[in-house]
Design an enzyme around this catalytic site. Sequence first.
Site, mmCIF file in Angstrom:
data_model
loop_
_atom_site.group_PDB
_atom_site.id
_atom_site.type_symbol
_atom_site.label_atom_id
_atom_site.label_comp_id
_atom_site.label_asym_id
_atom_site.label_seq_id
_atom_site.Cartn_x
_atom_site.Cartn_y
_atom_site.Cartn_z
ATOM 1 N N ASN A 102 49.970 -58.269 7.613
ATOM 2 C CA ASN A 102 50.177 -58.115 9.059
ATOM 3 C C ASN A 102 49.919 -56.654 9.425
ATOM 4 O OD1 ASN A 102 50.789 -58.998 11.670
ATOM 5 N ND2 ASN A 102 52.950 -58.484 11.444
ATOM 6 N N LEU A 103 48.753 -56.175 9.057
ATOM 7 C CA LEU A 103 48.468 -54.745 9.047
ATOM 8 C C LEU A 103 48.290 -54.164 10.439
ATOM 9 C CD1 LEU A 103 45.930 -54.621 6.084
ATOM 10 C CD2 LEU A 103 48.423 -54.420 6.019
ATOM 11 N N HIS A 104 48.746 -52.914 10.573
ATOM 12 C CA HIS A 104 48.547 -52.138 11.792
ATOM 13 C C HIS A 104 47.897 -50.810 11.408
ATOM 14 C CE1 HIS A 104 52.055 -49.858 10.504
ATOM 15 N NE2 HIS A 104 52.797 -50.955 10.527
ATOM 16 N N HIS B 38 49.259 -48.814 8.372
ATOM 17 C CA HIS B 38 48.800 -49.258 7.055
ATOM 18 C C HIS B 38 47.378 -48.760 6.781
ATOM 19 C CE1 HIS B 38 51.692 -52.708 7.924
ATOM 20 N NE2 HIS B 38 52.145 -52.232 6.783
ATOM 21 N N GLN C 229 62.885 -59.075 -1.681
ATOM 22 C CA GLN C 229 63.474 -58.038 -0.843
ATOM 23 C C GLN C 229 64.000 -58.555 0.497
ATOM 24 O OE1 GLN C 229 59.609 -55.980 -0.954
ATOM 25 N NE2 GLN C 229 59.918 -55.499 1.211
ATOM 26 N N LYS D 275 57.616 -43.692 7.247
ATOM 27 C CA LYS D 275 58.575 -44.413 8.089
ATOM 28 C C LYS D 275 59.669 -45.062 7.244
ATOM 29 C CE LYS D 275 57.793 -48.446 10.037
ATOM 30 N NZ LYS D 275 59.042 -49.221 9.733
ATOM 31 N N LEU E 211 54.901 -47.184 14.488
ATOM 32 C CA LEU E 211 54.194 -48.443 14.259
ATOM 33 C C LEU E 211 54.885 -49.234 13.156
ATOM 34 C CD1 LEU E 211 50.422 -47.422 14.458
ATOM 35 C CD2 LEU E 211 52.012 -48.038 16.292
ATOM 36 N N SER E 212 55.009 -50.533 13.369
ATOM 37 C CA SER E 212 55.676 -51.419 12.421
ATOM 38 C C SER E 212 55.156 -52.827 12.619
ATOM 39 C CB SER E 212 57.195 -51.394 12.645
ATOM 40 O OG SER E 212 57.834 -52.435 11.919
ATOM 41 N N ARG F 135 56.879 -55.376 12.463
ATOM 42 C CA ARG F 135 57.890 -56.119 13.217
ATOM 43 C C ARG F 135 57.875 -55.797 14.713
ATOM 44 N NH1 ARG F 135 60.678 -55.731 8.029
ATOM 45 N NH2 ARG F 135 61.202 -57.840 7.344
#
Length: 279
Positions: A28-30, A33, A57, A146, A181-182, A184
């Site tokens: 789910n790259l942004h 990443h 995790q 982050k 940036l995340s 989520r």
Amino acid sequence: MKLIHTIAELRAELGKFQRPSFAPTMGNLHDGHLALVRQARSLGDVTVASIFVNRLQFLPHEDFGTYPRTLKADCEKLQAVGCDVVFAPSEEELYPEPQGYKVHPPSELADILEGQFRPGFFTGVCTVVHKLFNIVQPSHAVFGAKDYQQQMIIRRMVAQMALPITIHTGATLRAQDGLALSSRNGYLSVSERAEAVQLSRTLKSMIAMLRAGEHNLAAIEQHAMHTLAQRGWKPDYMTVRRRLDLQAPQLDDLTHPDRLVVLGAAKLGNTRLIDNIEV
């Protein structure tokens, strides 16, 4: 770019190279990443990114089942930034039997902050990262700032396990308004996205209080928690810690702000966000 799903095929491919560089992700790259992958490209003779949503995790009530899996789009993004190999194993490939052997980081670092609110999280992280390191055998690996506590724990794991890997930290990328940036962030509604920047703004207000000479850490932290709670957030922690070991600062540390970092985690609606800023 090669997309590889099995350990055997990956090892055969990487056997052609001497110095792999590695950027592990859950997909789910942004752009954050992708910046890590760009950084990795300058460090080795082949650039590897992994995409694996690691069950170990996630707590039972967390979003393992709904975490976005966007392999096709992720591969297109990775190819565009010059990634050479994408390793995207199935759960059965990476964990062919229940993972009874696990890496347990020391409690003084792993059971505070994120570890306090997500028990076992860093055991899951260290176990999968150590396993991926064994598979990829990189010379260099890149992790994002982050996840401040995570990259510190991994760095120390590599040192204590004498792994021949240099760990690099990539700077936190932010949206124009300051939101880190995340993956989520995609869970946020339009109104929540507009509000989300308040997490970084509250961290900055904590820094302003420190730089103004405020040494009452409890007052700084309580003010930050209250500020977010008043806006509808559910904060887990907003805290000032030493960069060295993430322990509470001593008085001498407070006279040297460059030793400090402020960290926060809070839930906005159903989405939990984390952030940090070095003072």
